[in-house]
Design a protein around this motif. Structure first.
Motif, PDB file in Angstrom:
ATOM      1  N   ILE A 142       0.839  -1.205   0.000  1.00  0.00           N
ATOM      2  CA  ILE A 142       0.000   0.000   0.000  1.00  0.00           C
ATOM      3  C   ILE A 142       0.871   1.251   0.000  1.00  0.00           C
ATOM      4  O   ILE A 142       0.594   2.218  -0.725  1.00  0.00           O
ATOM      5  CB  ILE A 142      -0.956  -0.028   1.202  1.00  0.00           C
ATOM      6  CG1 ILE A 142      -2.026  -1.104   0.988  1.00  0.00           C
ATOM      7  CG2 ILE A 142      -1.616   1.339   1.417  1.00  0.00           C
ATOM      8  CD1 ILE A 142      -2.887  -1.372   2.198  1.00  0.00           C
ATOM      9  N   TYR A 143       1.942   1.222   0.790  1.00  0.00           N
ATOM     10  CA  TYR A 143       2.885   2.349   0.794  1.00  0.00           C
ATOM     11  C   TYR A 143       3.450   2.575  -0.609  1.00  0.00           C
ATOM     12  O   TYR A 143       3.539   3.715  -1.084  1.00  0.00           O
ATOM     13  CB  TYR A 143       4.006   2.078   1.788  1.00  0.00           C
ATOM     14  CG  TYR A 143       5.091   3.128   1.790  1.00  0.00           C
ATOM     15  CD1 TYR A 143       5.002   4.243   2.619  1.00  0.00           C
ATOM     16  CD2 TYR A 143       6.201   3.015   0.944  1.00  0.00           C
ATOM     17  CE1 TYR A 143       5.998   5.214   2.615  1.00  0.00           C
ATOM     18  CE2 TYR A 143       7.193   3.974   0.934  1.00  0.00           C
ATOM     19  CZ  TYR A 143       7.079   5.076   1.770  1.00  0.00           C
ATOM     20  OH  TYR A 143       8.065   6.037   1.754  1.00  0.00           O
ATOM     21  N   ASN A 144       3.852   1.507  -1.262  1.00  0.00           N
ATOM     22  CA  ASN A 144       4.423   1.642  -2.611  1.00  0.00           C
ATOM     23  C   ASN A 144       3.409   2.254  -3.576  1.00  0.00           C
ATOM     24  O   ASN A 144       3.775   3.070  -4.439  1.00  0.00           O
ATOM     25  CB  ASN A 144       4.871   0.277  -3.127  1.00  0.00           C
ATOM     26  CG  ASN A 144       6.059  -0.282  -2.356  1.00  0.00           C
ATOM     27  OD1 ASN A 144       6.743   0.449  -1.642  1.00  0.00           O
ATOM     28  ND2 ASN A 144       6.288  -1.584  -2.492  1.00  0.00           N
ATOM     29  N   ALA A 145       2.146   1.875  -3.423  1.00  0.00           N
ATOM     30  CA  ALA A 145       1.116   2.443  -4.292  1.00  0.00           C
ATOM     31  C   ALA A 145       0.925   3.932  -4.022  1.00  0.00           C
ATOM     32  O   ALA A 145       0.751   4.728  -4.957  1.00  0.00           O
ATOM     33  CB  ALA A 145      -0.200   1.690  -4.091  1.00  0.00           C
ATOM     34  N   THR A 153       4.069  10.709   2.004  1.00  0.00           N
ATOM     35  CA  THR A 153       4.324  11.539   3.183  1.00  0.00           C
ATOM     36  C   THR A 153       3.049  12.196   3.699  1.00  0.00           C
ATOM     37  O   THR A 153       2.928  12.505   4.876  1.00  0.00           O
ATOM     38  CB  THR A 153       5.373  12.631   2.877  1.00  0.00           C
ATOM     39  OG1 THR A 153       4.923  13.426   1.778  1.00  0.00           O
ATOM     40  CG2 THR A 153       6.710  12.010   2.536  1.00  0.00           C
ATOM     41  N   GLN A 154       2.097  12.391   2.810  1.00  0.00           N
ATOM     42  CA  GLN A 154       0.819  13.013   3.185  1.00  0.00           C
ATOM     43  C   GLN A 154      -0.099  12.024   3.899  1.00  0.00           C
ATOM     44  O   GLN A 154      -0.810  12.378   4.850  1.00  0.00           O
ATOM     45  CB  GLN A 154       0.133  13.543   1.929  1.00  0.00           C
ATOM     46  CG  GLN A 154      -1.259  14.107   2.142  1.00  0.00           C
ATOM     47  CD  GLN A 154      -1.888  14.530   0.817  1.00  0.00           C
ATOM     48  OE1 GLN A 154      -1.199  14.921  -0.122  1.00  0.00           O
ATOM     49  NE2 GLN A 154      -3.208  14.437   0.728  1.00  0.00           N
ATOM     50  N   ALA A 197       6.001   6.761  10.568  1.00  0.00           N
ATOM     51  CA  ALA A 197       4.566   6.644  10.818  1.00  0.00           C
ATOM     52  C   ALA A 197       4.324   6.197  12.251  1.00  0.00           C
ATOM     53  O   ALA A 197       5.215   5.645  12.910  1.00  0.00           O
ATOM     54  CB  ALA A 197       3.929   5.649   9.846  1.00  0.00           C
ATOM     55  N   SER A 198       3.119   6.430  12.754  1.00  0.00           N
ATOM     56  CA  SER A 198       2.767   6.093  14.133  1.00  0.00           C
ATOM     57  C   SER A 198       2.129   4.716  14.209  1.00  0.00           C
ATOM     58  O   SER A 198       1.522   4.235  13.245  1.00  0.00           O
ATOM     59  CB  SER A 198       1.788   7.127  14.694  1.00  0.00           C
ATOM     60  OG  SER A 198       2.350   8.420  14.690  1.00  0.00           O
ATOM     61  N   LEU A 199       2.252   4.089  15.372  1.00  0.00           N
ATOM     62  CA  LEU A 199       1.527   2.857  15.666  1.00  0.00           C
ATOM     63  C   LEU A 199       0.188   3.223  16.270  1.00  0.00           C
ATOM     64  O   LEU A 199       0.105   4.045  17.190  1.00  0.00           O
ATOM     65  CB  LEU A 199       2.315   1.999  16.655  1.00  0.00           C
ATOM     66  CG  LEU A 199       1.624   0.716  17.132  1.00  0.00           C
ATOM     67  CD1 LEU A 199       1.446  -0.271  15.992  1.00  0.00           C
ATOM     68  CD2 LEU A 199       2.409   0.086  18.286  1.00  0.00           C
TER      69      LEU A 199
END
Length: 342
Positions: A142-145, A153-154, A197-199
């Motif tokens: 999902i990050y890669n997409a 970053t948004q 990113a946060s947990l």
């Protein structure tokens, strides 16, 4: 003071005004509300969005990419966290094309008009669940997409865990993930640290309390203890919320992620249906929680903690416990449940 008036004031971070027109929550305020939809009697989506706006609630969490909700948020300043349902996580982990299509359909299509904050890959996955080993690879796909659309970053990618992953939590400094949990949590933590990113953590003092009423007092769970209840080294604890969260922080330190930020992705108290589930107790919990998270915990003080109240409405199709139906701040008729409770 009536609960909802307190909610208006604290959500907006403003001084109390003579009218309830304090409806401009900003992105810097740390309180959001979860919009659960496991019910057959809720208001139509646009009325729900209007209710968020009328009450100055600037952040919303939904548990799947409900397109009518996303459509209704177009042009709104409300920041949205969207869940990836547990049942499709494996497909997104094993098929990068499927992950790309999911992100394109549900996120990128609306990204210019909707303020997405998090994509939450799974909710309260436990070590024995089939999806456990697929969480981290699904997050990466999902990050890669997102990165392909320059949105990484948004919009942050994370997952929401529960306290049941801890092998121990008392005293707070003893907090650590169980061996079984560590096997799938550690790759997630590595991903979160790498991508800043946060947990997300679902934290309910209610369930901890009813699971051990012999050793945990109701006051400790409701933020109403008059003094220190637990001393753990240099830290003193007057409420169970802080002790539970600091146990998570201790577990993160032991897992090699000492600086990882945490977001409270759910917290609440039921108003009926079980032990200690009353209007009065729920009023105390929500009111005190909203005030308390402005100032952090003994282990990480002086920083507002992003927190999502659970939930916007009572949900009549939740279960199996009766209490699950009674966590709403509002009834399905949009009436504030705590308006007349002092």
């Amino acid at each position: 003071m009536a609960f909802m008036l307190m909610l208006f004031v604290l959500l907006c971070g403003l001084e109390m005004l003579p009218v309830l027109g304090i409806l401009n929550a900003t992105a810097e305020q740390p309180i959001g509300v979860c919009y659960g939809q496991v019910a057959d009697n809720l208001p139509v989506v646009q009325e729900v969005i209007d209710l968020y706006k009328e009450n100055g609630i600037g952040r919303m969490r939904i548990y799947n990419p409900n397109i009518p909700t996303i459509e209704a948020l177009k042009g709104s300043t409300i920041q949205l966290s969207v869940g990836v349902p547990n049942e499709i996580i494996q497909s997104l982990a094993t098929d990068a094309t499927a992950a790309t299509q999911w992100v394109q359909t549900n996120i990128i299509t609306y990204a210019k008009d909707v303020k997405f904050l998090y994509i939450v890959v799974g909710n309260e996955i436990m070590p024995g669940d089939a999806a456990a080993k697929f969480i981290a690879p699904a997050m990466q796909n999902i990050y890669n997409a997102l990165a392909s659309a320059n949105l990484q970053t948004q919009i942050k990618v994370s997952t929401a865990i529960q306290l049941g992953l801890l092998a121990s939590s008392y005293p707070p400094s003893a907090g650590q993930f169980s061996p079984a949990a560590s096997e799938y949590v550690n790759p997630i933590l590595s991903f979160l640290v790498t991508n800043n990113a946060s947990l997300l953590v679902n934290l309910y003092t209610y369930f901890t309390y009813i699971g051990n009423t012999k050793d945990i007092s109701l006051d400790y769970a409701l933020f109403t203890s008059p003094g220190t209840v637990v001393t753990d080294g240099q830290y003193q604890y007057q409420n169970l919320f802080d002790a539970s969260l600091d146990a998570v922080y201790a577990a993160l330190e032991k897992a090699g992620a000492p600086n990882l930020e945490v977001v409270i992705s759910e917290s609440g108290w039921p108003s009926e249906g079980g032990d200690a589930a009353t209007i009065d107790n729920a009023n105390k919990y929500y009111t005190n929680l909203i005030k308390h998270v402005q100032s952090g915990t003994p282990k990480r003080p002086s920083k507002p903690l992003e927190t999502y109240l659970f939930a916007m409405f009572d949900e009549n199709q939740k279960g199996p416990a009766e209490t699950e139906k009674h966590f709403g701040l509002f009834s399905p008729t949009k009436q504030p449940k705590y308006q007349n409770v002092n």
